[in-house]
Design an enzyme around this catalytic site. Structure first.
Site, PDB file in Angstrom:
ATOM      1  N   GLY A 143       3.927   4.207  10.474  1.00  0.00           N
ATOM      2  CA  GLY A 143       3.221   5.461  10.231  1.00  0.00           C
ATOM      3  C   GLY A 143       2.672   6.059  11.504  1.00  0.00           C
ATOM      4  O   GLY A 143       3.211   5.824  12.594  1.00  0.00           O
ATOM      5  N   SER A 144       1.598   6.795  11.356  1.00  0.00           N
ATOM      6  CA  SER A 144       1.064   7.547  12.495  1.00  0.00           C
ATOM      7  C   SER A 144       0.432   6.609  13.504  1.00  0.00           C
ATOM      8  O   SER A 144      -0.055   5.523  13.169  1.00  0.00           O
ATOM      9  CB  SER A 144       0.034   8.557  12.028  1.00  0.00           C
ATOM     10  OG  SER A 144      -1.200   7.928  11.776  1.00  0.00           O
ATOM     11  N   ARG A 145       0.439   7.035  14.760  1.00  0.00           N
ATOM     12  CA  ARG A 145      -0.102   6.205  15.816  1.00  0.00           C
ATOM     13  C   ARG A 145      -1.608   6.021  15.646  1.00  0.00           C
ATOM     14  O   ARG A 145      -2.122   4.906  15.825  1.00  0.00           O
ATOM     15  CB  ARG A 145       0.203   6.807  17.187  1.00  0.00           C
ATOM     16  CG  ARG A 145      -0.017   5.812  18.309  1.00  0.00           C
ATOM     17  CD  ARG A 145      -0.053   6.416  19.698  1.00  0.00           C
ATOM     18  NE  ARG A 145       1.244   6.911  20.144  1.00  0.00           N
ATOM     19  CZ  ARG A 145       1.518   7.200  21.421  1.00  0.00           C
ATOM     20  NH1 ARG A 145       0.589   7.025  22.360  1.00  0.00           N
ATOM     21  NH2 ARG A 145       2.698   7.668  21.762  1.00  0.00           N
TER      22      ARG A 145
ATOM     23  N   CYS B  67      12.113   8.280  12.585  1.00  0.00           N
ATOM     24  CA  CYS B  67      11.429   7.640  13.720  1.00  0.00           C
ATOM     25  C   CYS B  67      12.325   7.655  14.943  1.00  0.00           C
ATOM     26  O   CYS B  67      11.855   7.528  16.066  1.00  0.00           O
ATOM     27  CB  CYS B  67      11.025   6.215  13.383  1.00  0.00           C
ATOM     28  SG  CYS B  67      11.893   5.501  12.003  1.00  0.00           S
TER      29      CYS B  67
ATOM     30  N   GLU C 162       4.368  13.247  20.352  1.00  0.00           N
ATOM     31  CA  GLU C 162       5.449  13.228  19.356  1.00  0.00           C
ATOM     32  C   GLU C 162       5.330  14.437  18.436  1.00  0.00           C
ATOM     33  O   GLU C 162       4.296  14.643  17.807  1.00  0.00           O
ATOM     34  CB  GLU C 162       5.386  11.940  18.526  1.00  0.00           C
ATOM     35  CG  GLU C 162       6.608  11.786  17.610  1.00  0.00           C
ATOM     36  CD  GLU C 162       6.497  10.603  16.644  1.00  0.00           C
ATOM     37  OE1 GLU C 162       7.535  10.007  16.343  1.00  0.00           O
ATOM     38  OE2 GLU C 162       5.374  10.288  16.188  1.00  0.00           O
TER      39      GLU C 162
ATOM     40  N   GLY D 298      -2.406   3.662  12.798  1.00  0.00           N
ATOM     41  CA  GLY D 298      -1.858   2.350  13.133  1.00  0.00           C
ATOM     42  C   GLY D 298      -2.683   1.623  14.178  1.00  0.00           C
ATOM     43  O   GLY D 298      -2.901   0.415  14.085  1.00  0.00           O
TER      44      GLY D 298
ATOM     45  N   LYS E  77       0.886  -1.155   0.000  1.00  0.00           N
ATOM     46  CA  LYS E  77       0.000   0.000   0.000  1.00  0.00           C
ATOM     47  C   LYS E  77       0.924   1.204   0.000  1.00  0.00           C
ATOM     48  O   LYS E  77       1.651   1.461   0.953  1.00  0.00           O
ATOM     49  CB  LYS E  77      -0.872  -0.017   1.256  1.00  0.00           C
ATOM     50  CG  LYS E  77      -2.223   0.647   1.104  1.00  0.00           C
ATOM     51  CD  LYS E  77      -2.173   2.163   0.982  1.00  0.00           C
ATOM     52  CE  LYS E  77      -1.899   2.828   2.306  1.00  0.00           C
ATOM     53  NZ  LYS E  77      -1.651   4.298   2.162  1.00  0.00           N
TER      54      LYS E  77
ATOM     55  N   GLU F  26       5.174   0.179  13.630  1.00  0.00           N
ATOM     56  CA  GLU F  26       6.117   1.135  14.185  1.00  0.00           C
ATOM     57  C   GLU F  26       5.355   2.435  14.223  1.00  0.00           C
ATOM     58  O   GLU F  26       5.031   3.007  13.176  1.00  0.00           O
ATOM     59  CB  GLU F  26       7.344   1.221  13.279  1.00  0.00           C
ATOM     60  CG  GLU F  26       8.487   1.916  13.953  1.00  0.00           C
ATOM     61  CD  GLU F  26       9.597   2.191  12.976  1.00  0.00           C
ATOM     62  OE1 GLU F  26       9.961   1.294  12.191  1.00  0.00           O
ATOM     63  OE2 GLU F  26      10.074   3.341  12.984  1.00  0.00           O
TER      64      GLU F  26
END
Lengths: 506, 506
Positions: free
Chosen positions: A236-238, A295, A386, A241, A179, A258
């Site tokens: 990617g973003s929390r 990251c 973050e 995710g 993707k 991650e």
């Protein structure tokens, strides 16, 4: 109006099913780029899953050598089209053509693919265990089609059709449904083209590599939890995710994520007394490199109150002011970073530098914030917001006990670092801080910024939740990274000629 | 009225906080046993978590030798109190004193503890990787306090304070919070007493082993998702397990579950022609042993239509009728088994035997059911309802293609088996079935019933969801089982004297 770019399903580049489209932007100009990309409907996902499942049934029976040949061919293909790749990626990410894209990230990517080829060949990832007396033989085996959602910040090295997750999945005998990250679809398309050529040239199943550009959120959740999927790799973003994780978890499908990490760095007074300039420089380079979009960016620094720490802060503030702010990868990154800095300020952090005017592209001024240890401890969660990009929050602890409290309140992180005096002046403090930090991070560093992630078998690019979804796996470092996309296969009393060759008696 | 038995928290046996209580029953008489056990409130969980966290900070620094000494002492302590343990377990489970409890399960348990001691000593579970040139060193390290929820069917060998999960967690340097299975709290209490004595004798932190008997459902979910927890090991019913999994997943806490498995066994025609009596006997022994209460019980058999298969069914039906039905572990098992058999019948399975009257204890007649392949395929999910106990569903496929379809519809299982003709008459069929079965099971067997789970480094007692929560881990077999309760620790540029001794240059 041009038609949308085709998706790659079952070896065919064909029009996506679905009516929505999107364009990426040139981050340096904020202008949309020319190519139009489709948002796939479930029909595309379903077709890709069917094709991947068929491909898997063939792939998992192939000797590692066949997978290795593909990975090597693909790496060579990337090198052949290096100029084109660098140009497309530069347009879509504004990352410098050189050294970053051409001399650092692209060689890292081909290096990873070749390490994956070696791992596929030698099979060491399988951890074979044979108990001939009991008639038992166990090893790790291919798991099934792997969905890869790549991040925005490494268009090649963590790209969904070229990066670490991709290489690990293929080396483990699993087809990949990539993707693309929406900020660099053209780069991903070009990589998938090169991969598809290598797939054809090496005679692997056509659906070994497939590409979708984007799906709706609900279809993404359905994809990672589909019975035909083996596992998912997501960087990617929390927020996005965690939604995928919830869907995959409910279906019992492994998902390796991650998500986010502020990468705490503790700088002890003796180290500052000893090498202030060096520290200020090391930190500034690490924090602002790639406009801080790593990251492992040092987003949280912990200092002990005192004149040494004050001088270090001043020195870094000066460097931040002197360094031109870089370009951010997308409008989304700009928006998130701005919001994160505002959140920190609203909760009591002081913006020491970072209110300057912005450039023409997506950007944010280099931002250094400070906050007292007490203030941090009053609201540890929000203070760990973050701020992905060129920003860092420095926490000034009253004393060592308070610094220990701060570390105790840290969420899981990819990395944690302690700088200390080279001759041992900080060793008592180190010994009191290290055990607390150690359990909260995947990689513990001494006297070194966390941004370099060496591609080494001894690397751990992982860490406790919410840095990743599981503290026992790494996304970088072969052969370990392959085991994320594997299942344990035990053979009990299986007749010798029916065993996989690698488990037979020699 | 007697007061409830004390819980073990922080090294102290003390009264539980909480007002509810429960009693276990003697399965052979259906009568409640004398001892009263408490249902702990959150206050107990909270105290246990605090104590476990402190214990962990000490445990994780200890050399493996110290953990090994405890495990060895504990094994010896169990042997010293063997008679008492066997008697209590027999009262609570109705499992035969001998050979089952005294001669099979107890030695297996002490054997596991001693294998765990060896693994703790040699440290091979840590999979250390050193890249000295890059300054990188990585290994698996203790993760944190482990909650263990043990099952009803192995009071010693999978017991929450004595079994495989317990041994693996301790060998990996993690304290255990044991949640006793409600059907054998007295056995668990006695084991925890012996463990606590060994903890004290060996000078380990007092909270290395703690014991609660039961909590409310909400508190259980809170426990497995608490920030102080490292991970959870759960063996039990699918419904309770999935609730704990959802809670742990949402908090990003690893949870290893062994939920349910019907353990498909395919018996090909050539094997039946060759050795019908032997097969009927092997199956009957495997299916009815321990009243069928094994996670690896052969609950689903697939046959190809024909006179050979008909004769095998008849032969097993006869054996099932001739064999007295055993005692079930609890009223809950009796209720679930009755409900499962009724569900299968309601959906079209034929009860070939199993409608006889019941005995005095918890029990169910030995039940053999058959169903056509077509009927199975019309409703594959309900036809895989686990009938935990002395029951098995036999599916008669019209032909090999239909058998393949049946295997394609199987959920994840711990084991899968294919019986075939010894001289190769079934080999074509084997080759068409094996690849489908292989991906759906953790352990693939030939010509052997799945109920024996050897304690071997090459064992895999695991499998795809919903058999377990993750297809890459095993609950039996050291050192692999320890890695469930571990996190990856990487050291990057860490000064040599600060490295754990096992990662230093030698």
């Amino acid at each position: 109006m041009s038609s949308p770019q085709p998706v790659l399903i079952g070896g065919q580049w064909r029009a996506a099913r679905g009516s929505e489209t999107f364009r990426a932007s040139n981050p340096a100009t904020r202008e949309p780029l020319a190519d139009l990309y489709p948002v796939s409907s479930w029909e595309d996902c379903d077709a890709a899953l069917d094709a991947a499942q068929s491909a898997f049934e063939q792939l998992r029976e192939l000797p590692g050598e066949r997978l290795a040949e593909f990975l090597d061919s693909y790496a060579a293909g990337i090198e052949q089209r290096k100029a084109e790749l660098v140009e497309v990626a530069h347009q879509e990410t504004a990352l410098p053509r050189a050294p970053r894209l051409a001399d650092v990230e692209l060689p890292r990517t081909t290096g990873q693919l070749r390490q994956a080829a070696t791992a596929a060949r030698d099979g060491s990832w399988r951890l074979a265990v044979v108990d001939a007396a009991a008639g038992l033989r166990t090893w790790f085996a291919p798991l099934g089609p792997v969905c890869v959602f790549g991040p925005n910040n490494f268009p090649f090295a963590f790209g969904s059709a070229s990066g670490g997750d991709f290489a690990a999945a293929i080396a483990g005998g699993n087809p990949v449904i990539a993707k693309a990250n929406s900020s660099h679809p053209g780069t991903t398309r070009l990589l998938a083209e090169i991969a598809a050529e290598a797939v054809a040239a090496r005679g692997l199943p056509a659906a070994t590599v497939q590409l979708l550009y984007r799906t709706g959120h609900a279809d993404g959740e359905r994809l990672v939890s589909d019975p035909r999927v083996g596992a998912t790799g997501y960087t990617g973003s929390r927020s996005a995710g965690l939604k995928l994780k919830a869907a995959a978890d409910a279906a019992g499908k492994p998902i390796y994520l991650e998500l986010s990490s502020v990468n705490p760095v503790v700088i002890l007074p003796g180290a500052i007394e000893e090498r202030l300039d060096q520290l200020a420089n090391e930190f500034t380079v690490s924090c602002l490199m790639g406009t801080g979009q790593f990251c492992t960016n040092p987003g949280l620094v912990v200092l002990l109150k005192g004149t040494a720490s004050d001088r270090l802060v001043e020195s870094v503030v000066e460097r931040f002011r002197e360094t031109p702010a870089g370009t951010l990868l997308s409008e989304g990154v700009e928006r998130s970073l701005t919001a994160a800095v505002e959140t920190l300020v609203r909760h009591g952090a002081e913006l020491r530098t970072g209110d300057a005017r912005r450039g023409a592209g997506f950007s944010h001024p280099n931002a250094l914030l400070t906050v007292s240890g007490q203030r941090f401890l009053e609201q540890p969660e929000v203070m760990q917001t973050e701020a992905f990009g060129n920003a860092s929050l420095w926490v000034i602890a009253d004393n060592l006990d308070q610094a220990r409290q701060i570390l105790r309140h840290l969420e899981g992180n990819l990395t944690g670092c302690i700088y200390s005096h080279s001759a041992g002046d900080d060793d008592l403090a180190y010994d009191r801080l290290e055990p607390i930090l150690r359990q909260r991070v995947g990689r513990l560093l001494n006297d070194k910024m966390p941004t370099g992630v060496a591609v080494s078998p001894a690397m751990n690019h992982g860490g406790p939740f919410p840095a990743t979804g599981h503290p026992g796996f790494t996304a970088v470092g072969l052969p370990a990274a392959i085991r994320r996309f594997a299942m344990l296969h035990c053979y009990d009393n299986v007749r010798p000629h029916r065993l996989p060759p690698g488990l037979r008696d020699h």
